[in-house]
Write a protein that holds these residues in place. Structure first.
Motif, PDB file in Angstrom:
ATOM      1  N   GLU A  22       0.703  -1.079  -0.034  1.00 58.49           N
ATOM      2  CA  GLU A  22       0.010  -0.134  -0.020  1.00 58.49           C
ATOM      3  C   GLU A  22       0.827   1.188  -0.105  1.00 58.49           C
ATOM      4  O   GLU A  22       0.295   2.437  -0.281  1.00 58.49           O
ATOM      5  N   SER A  26       0.956   5.270   3.465  1.00 60.95           N
ATOM      6  CA  SER A  26      -0.808   5.134   3.425  1.00 60.95           C
ATOM      7  C   SER A  26      -1.284   4.946   4.729  1.00 60.95           C
ATOM      8  O   SER A  26      -0.741   4.774   5.706  1.00 60.95           O
ATOM      9  N   GLU A  28      -3.469   2.661   5.647  1.00 58.86           N
ATOM     10  CA  GLU A  28      -3.300   1.291   5.855  1.00 58.86           C
ATOM     11  C   GLU A  28      -2.160   0.748   6.470  1.00 58.86           C
ATOM     12  O   GLU A  28      -2.178   0.245   7.721  1.00 58.86           O
TER      13      GLU A  28
END
Length: 74
Positions: A22, A26, A28
């Motif tokens: 990712e 990011s 995430e």
């Protein structure tokens, strides 16, 4: 305690995998590392709750009459 260490290792591997797919910046990736920190905090909390005794303390618990373990009042 080894169970929580395994969980920390697993969360680290997951965080590295998420960040590699990712991207390091990011949301995430940040969330995955937050999960690692939460498990590490729980491990620290458990260590404070159940501090490990030294070998000397264990010896004195098992042998309270030993000369080395006697406590004297001043």
């Amino acid at each position: 305690m080894s169970n929580i260490q395994e969980q920390i290792d697993q969360e680290r591997e997951n965080a590295r995998a998420v960040c590699s797919t990712e991207g390091a910046n990011s949301a995430e990736c940040a969330a995955a590392w937050d999960a690692v920190e939460e498990v590490q905090a729980e491990a620290a909390h458990q260590r404070q709750k159940h501090p490990q005794q030294t070998y000397f303390q264990q010896y004195c618990d098992a042998n309270p009459d030993a000369d080395e373990c006697r406590m004297y009042d001043d």
